[in-house]
Design an enzyme around this catalytic site. Structure first.
Site, PDB file in Angstrom:
ATOM      1  N   GLY A 136      47.075  79.053  37.037  1.00 51.11           N
ATOM      2  CA  GLY A 136      46.722  79.123  38.660  1.00 51.11           C
ATOM      3  C   GLY A 136      46.585  80.301  39.210  1.00 51.11           C
TER       4      GLY A 136
ATOM      5  N   ASP B 222      48.816  74.343  30.816  1.00 50.90           N
ATOM      6  CA  ASP B 222      48.205  74.508  31.957  1.00 50.90           C
ATOM      7  C   ASP B 222      47.582  72.945  31.926  1.00 50.90           C
ATOM      8  OD1 ASP B 222      46.335  74.542  34.409  1.00 50.90           O
ATOM      9  OD2 ASP B 222      47.506  76.264  34.902  1.00 50.90           O
TER      10      ASP B 222
ATOM     11  N   ASP C 295      50.041  68.838  29.962  1.00 52.62           N
ATOM     12  CA  ASP C 295      50.575  68.264  31.613  1.00 52.62           C
ATOM     13  C   ASP C 295      52.447  68.352  31.430  1.00 52.62           C
ATOM     14  OD1 ASP C 295      51.245  66.476  33.717  1.00 52.62           O
ATOM     15  OD2 ASP C 295      48.742  66.569  33.449  1.00 52.62           O
TER      16      ASP C 295
ATOM     17  N   ASN D  15      60.939  66.640  33.080  1.00 51.49           N
ATOM     18  CA  ASN D  15      60.603  67.414  31.969  1.00 51.49           C
ATOM     19  C   ASN D  15      61.051  68.720  31.534  1.00 51.49           C
ATOM     20  OD1 ASN D  15      59.655  64.910  30.552  1.00 51.49           O
ATOM     21  ND2 ASN D  15      57.854  65.297  31.546  1.00 51.49           N
TER      22      ASN D  15
ATOM     23  N   GLY E 213      64.853  68.947  30.911  1.00 48.70           N
ATOM     24  CA  GLY E 213      65.425  68.724  29.252  1.00 48.70           C
ATOM     25  C   GLY E 213      65.405  69.791  28.801  1.00 48.70           C
TER      26      GLY E 213
ATOM     27  N   LYS F 129      67.569  71.948  28.969  1.00 55.79           N
ATOM     28  CA  LYS F 129      68.838  72.098  28.504  1.00 55.79           C
ATOM     29  C   LYS F 129      68.630  72.580  27.022  1.00 55.79           C
ATOM     30  CE  LYS F 129      71.938  67.601  28.917  1.00 55.79           C
ATOM     31  NZ  LYS F 129      71.445  66.586  27.797  1.00 55.79           N
TER      32      LYS F 129
ATOM     33  N   TYR G 133      53.782  65.972  48.685  1.00 54.44           N
ATOM     34  CA  TYR G 133      53.995  67.642  47.939  1.00 54.44           C
ATOM     35  C   TYR G 133      55.433  68.238  48.793  1.00 54.44           C
ATOM     36  CZ  TYR G 133      53.509  72.406  47.791  1.00 54.44           C
ATOM     37  OH  TYR G 133      53.255  73.769  46.901  1.00 54.44           O
TER      38      TYR G 133
ATOM     39  N   GLN H  44      75.472  68.388  36.592  1.00 50.76           N
ATOM     40  CA  GLN H  44      76.004  67.614  35.472  1.00 50.76           C
ATOM     41  C   GLN H  44      76.378  68.330  34.764  1.00 50.76           C
ATOM     42  OE1 GLN H  44      74.056  64.019  36.854  1.00 50.76           O
ATOM     43  NE2 GLN H  44      74.921  62.695  34.210  1.00 50.76           N
TER      44      GLN H  44
ATOM     45  N   ARG I 239      42.729  77.148  50.435  1.00 57.79           N
ATOM     46  CA  ARG I 239      43.738  77.447  51.582  1.00 57.79           C
ATOM     47  C   ARG I 239      43.351  78.522  52.575  1.00 57.79           C
ATOM     48  NH1 ARG I 239      47.853  78.695  46.689  1.00 57.79           N
ATOM     49  NH2 ARG I 239      46.401  78.002  45.230  1.00 57.79           N
TER      50      ARG I 239
HETATM   51  P1  NAD Z   1      47.792  76.542  41.902  1.00 56.41           P
HETATM   52  O1  NAD Z   1      46.917  75.596  42.654  1.00 56.41           O
HETATM   53  O2  NAD Z   1      46.354  77.748  41.910  1.00 56.41           O
HETATM   54  O3  NAD Z   1      48.684  76.661  40.313  1.00 56.41           O
HETATM   55  C1  NAD Z   1      48.639  75.678  40.128  1.00 56.41           C
HETATM   56  C2  NAD Z   1      48.769  75.087  38.284  1.00 56.41           C
HETATM   57  O4  NAD Z   1      49.558  74.549  38.098  1.00 56.41           O
HETATM   58  C3  NAD Z   1      47.085  74.960  38.567  1.00 56.41           C
HETATM   59  O5  NAD Z   1      47.222  76.056  37.238  1.00 56.41           O
HETATM   60  C4  NAD Z   1      47.077  73.529  37.938  1.00 56.41           C
HETATM   61  O6  NAD Z   1      46.212  73.413  37.078  1.00 56.41           O
HETATM   62  C5  NAD Z   1      48.329  74.042  37.174  1.00 56.41           C
HETATM   63  N1  NAD Z   1      48.838  72.203  37.385  1.00 56.41           N
HETATM   64  C6  NAD Z   1      48.966  71.185  38.609  1.00 56.41           C
HETATM   65  N2  NAD Z   1      49.578  69.929  38.104  1.00 56.41           N
HETATM   66  C7  NAD Z   1      49.469  70.505  36.439  1.00 56.41           C
HETATM   67  C8  NAD Z   1      50.038  69.009  35.313  1.00 56.41           C
HETATM   68  N3  NAD Z   1      50.500  67.418  35.681  1.00 56.41           N
HETATM   69  N4  NAD Z   1      51.124  70.247  34.059  1.00 56.41           N
HETATM   70  C9  NAD Z   1      50.272  70.907  34.328  1.00 56.41           C
HETATM   71  N5  NAD Z   1      49.638  71.903  35.188  1.00 56.41           N
HETATM   72  C10 NAD Z   1      49.433  71.829  36.166  1.00 56.41           C
HETATM   73  O7  NAD Z   1      48.477  76.982  43.105  1.00 56.41           O
HETATM   74  P2  NAD Z   1      49.491  78.028  43.172  1.00 56.41           P
HETATM   75  O8  NAD Z   1      49.095  78.809  44.521  1.00 56.41           O
HETATM   76  O9  NAD Z   1      49.411  78.947  41.966  1.00 56.41           O
HETATM   77  O10 NAD Z   1      51.027  77.971  43.345  1.00 56.41           O
HETATM   78  C11 NAD Z   1      51.482  77.425  41.835  1.00 56.41           C
HETATM   79  C12 NAD Z   1      53.398  77.249  42.428  1.00 56.41           C
HETATM   80  O11 NAD Z   1      53.968  77.435  43.794  1.00 56.41           O
HETATM   81  C13 NAD Z   1      53.034  75.812  42.369  1.00 56.41           C
HETATM   82  O12 NAD Z   1      53.888  74.856  42.443  1.00 56.41           O
HETATM   83  C14 NAD Z   1      53.183  75.377  44.887  1.00 56.41           C
HETATM   84  O13 NAD Z   1      53.791  74.522  45.095  1.00 56.41           O
HETATM   85  C15 NAD Z   1      54.311  76.976  44.495  1.00 56.41           C
HETATM   86  N6  NAD Z   1      53.688  77.333  45.222  1.00 56.41           N
HETATM   87  C16 NAD Z   1      52.735  78.418  46.130  1.00 56.41           C
HETATM   88  C17 NAD Z   1      52.391  77.967  47.435  1.00 56.41           C
HETATM   89  C18 NAD Z   1      51.170  79.710  47.944  1.00 56.41           C
HETATM   90  O14 NAD Z   1      51.347  79.781  49.282  1.00 56.41           O
HETATM   91  N7  NAD Z   1      51.061  80.214  46.893  1.00 56.41           N
HETATM   92  C19 NAD Z   1      53.033  77.807  47.919  1.00 56.41           C
HETATM   93  C20 NAD Z   1      54.641  77.700  47.883  1.00 56.41           C
HETATM   94  C21 NAD Z   1      54.290  77.171  46.879  1.00 56.41           C
HETATM   95  N1  UDP Z   2      43.260  76.526  58.384  1.00 52.52           N
HETATM   96  C1  UDP Z   2      42.225  76.548  58.898  1.00 52.52           C
HETATM   97  N2  UDP Z   2      40.576  76.492  58.450  1.00 52.52           N
HETATM   98  C2  UDP Z   2      40.783  75.910  57.425  1.00 52.52           C
HETATM   99  C3  UDP Z   2      41.684  76.608  55.929  1.00 52.52           C
HETATM  100  C4  UDP Z   2      42.992  76.484  56.882  1.00 52.52           C
HETATM  101  O1  UDP Z   2      42.749  76.834  60.248  1.00 52.52           O
HETATM  102  O2  UDP Z   2      39.764  76.807  56.322  1.00 52.52           O
HETATM  103  C5  UDP Z   2      44.627  76.234  58.401  1.00 52.52           C
HETATM  104  C6  UDP Z   2      45.024  74.960  58.188  1.00 52.52           C
HETATM  105  O3  UDP Z   2      45.093  73.974  59.188  1.00 52.52           O
HETATM  106  C7  UDP Z   2      46.716  75.323  58.618  1.00 52.52           C
HETATM  107  C8  UDP Z   2      46.950  76.434  58.537  1.00 52.52           C
HETATM  108  O4  UDP Z   2      45.120  77.479  58.232  1.00 52.52           O
HETATM  109  O5  UDP Z   2      47.155  74.868  59.372  1.00 52.52           O
HETATM  110  C9  UDP Z   2      46.944  77.453  56.443  1.00 52.52           C
HETATM  111  O6  UDP Z   2      46.511  75.913  55.919  1.00 52.52           O
HETATM  112  P1  UDP Z   2      46.495  76.330  54.560  1.00 52.52           P
HETATM  113  O7  UDP Z   2      46.241  75.227  53.654  1.00 52.52           O
HETATM  114  O8  UDP Z   2      46.141  77.554  53.546  1.00 52.52           O
HETATM  115  O9  UDP Z   2      48.534  76.603  54.033  1.00 52.52           O
HETATM  116  P2  UDP Z   2      49.303  75.696  54.301  1.00 52.52           P
HETATM  117  O10 UDP Z   2      48.584  74.355  55.855  1.00 52.52           O
HETATM  118  O11 UDP Z   2      49.788  75.203  52.824  1.00 52.52           O
HETATM  119  O12 UDP Z   2      49.832  75.986  55.168  1.00 52.52           O
END
Ligand code: NAD
Ligand code: UDP
Length: 342
Positions: free
Chosen positions: A35, A56, A81, A122, A125, A128, A168, A185, A209
């Protein structure tokens, strides 16, 4: 357990990021490693000399994000997964597997919950069995639509368990509870990062996003889609800074569990962000105003004094500089006809 090399110096790379080699090299699992954040984390961990196993299921991640790492003998890729158990010899785990974009995590809410909850069980685990340290990618979403601003880790949040974002939010909250339960624990070495909005190269162009949407729309000359009137705020952290924070958190002594907020304290409204991206791209795209998605948080800004104190961490990359790098990435991707699909 595999250890390749031991050094006992502190190094700083050309970006000014500190790399502490004093603890030796580790075999590290990154779930969700294909990701956006995961691919940068894998790259960085390899750069500093660790062995990396990336898993992934390619739900939102792509092979393209990690294709440049495949020839590295210290990099392994496993299609897996996190909802299923995994058996590996490992020293450290970063549990990132979970779609982060609201569009994608809302598409299959049950899978989002199972990924967060069964995935956490998972990976805990596995930690651990191996006595491994484990970092959880939690989220600012655990604060919901916050009434306290900026949000410190001590704030419990204002969360609706029955809204479209709750698969989420509650998934991430339950995962935190599982991590703390394994800590109390079983004495596991857990560490929770509450990540705030992060952006940069390798965001999926279609993942919905705001930064990827606005940049792609601006570069294509399409309308810039502001949801609501654009007064809602977010605080955007550049990916390199975030990765340094995650690695710093893993490096903290046993007993430091967090949660630790990782994000930028520089808040900006979505309307201002749109103007900023128009100026930086030189685009003449029009701003259009669409309905605000249900349960969209009005404001979000991390209080990062805990990260400053524990990790000596704060973001270094200014928003304009990070946006320029991200714009360059999408320009290159679009020039190759890339729509993000593999
Ligand atoms: P992303 O969607 O680009 O990456 C997530 C990755 O997880 C992807 O490669 C996807 O294929 C993989 N994935 C999803 N479900 C899966 C599963 N069941 N098994 C194995 N792989 C799986 O998102 P990201 O921005 O890189 O976010 C990574 C992590 O950081 C996530 O846990 C997300 O919740 C957390 N996070 C990200 C942000 C951000 O702004 N980018 C903010 C808060 C939290
Ligand atoms: N947003 C927007 N236009 C877009 C995509 C997102 O105005 O095309 C707004 C969305 O409603 C939110 C903010 O931008 O208020 C951030 O959205 P994002 O999905 O990036 O992240 P999150 O809501 O999870 O913070």
């Amino acid at each position: 357990m595999s250890l390749r090399i031991y050094l006992f110096f502190k190094f700083y790379d050309k970006g000014g990021y500190c790399i502490d080699y004093g603890v030796g090299m580790s075999r590290i699992l990154v779930t969700g490693g294909a990701g956006f954040l995961g691919s940068h984390l894998c790259e960085r961990l390899l750069e500093v000399g660790h062995e990396v196993c990336c898993t992934d299921n390619f739900y939102t991640g792509t092979r393209r994000n990690i294709s440049h790492l495949l020839s590295n003998p210290y990099f392994d890729l496993i299609r897996h997964d996190v909802q299923l158990p995994l058996h590996l010899e490992i020293d450290e785990i970063y549990n990132l597997a979970c779609p982060a974009s609201p569009i994608h995590y809302q598409l299959n809410p049950i899978q989002t919950l199972k990924t967060n909850i069964n995935g956490a069980i998972n990976m805990l685990g596995l930690a651990k069995c191996n006595k491994a340290k484990i970092v959880q990618a939690s989220s600012s979403e655990v604060y919901g639509d916050p009434e306290v601003h900026p949000q410190p880790e001590s704030y419990w949040g204002k969360v609706n368990p029955a809204c479209i974002r709750s698969c989420y939010i509650e998934g991430k909250r339950c995962a935190e509870t599982l991590f703390f339960s394994y800590y109390h624990q079983h004495g596991l070495q857990i560490k929770i990062a509450r990540i705030f909005n992060t952006y940069g190269p390798r965001m999926h162009p279609n993942d919905g996003r705001v930064i990827s949407n606005f940049i792609v729309q601006a570069l294509k000359g399409d309308d810039i889609t502001i949801y609501g009137v654009g007064e809602q705020t977010r605080s955007f952290c550049y990916v390199d800074d975030l990765i340094e924070g995650l690695i710093g958190l893993m490096g903290t002594p046993a007993g430091i569990t967090g949660p630790v907020n990782l994000g930028s304290p520089c808040e900006i409204s979505i309307g201002q962000l749109a103007e900023r991206i128009l100026a930086l791209t030189g685009s003449s795209s029009k701003l259009v105003y669409l309905p605000l998605p249900q349960d969209d948080p009005q404001q979000r800004q991390p209080e990062i004094s805990r990260a400053r104190a524990l990790l000596n961490w704060q973001p270094k990359v200014m928003l304009n500089n990070g946006l320029r790098k991200t714009i360059n990435y999408f320009e290159h991707l679009l020039s190759k006809g890339g729509d993000g699909n593999v």
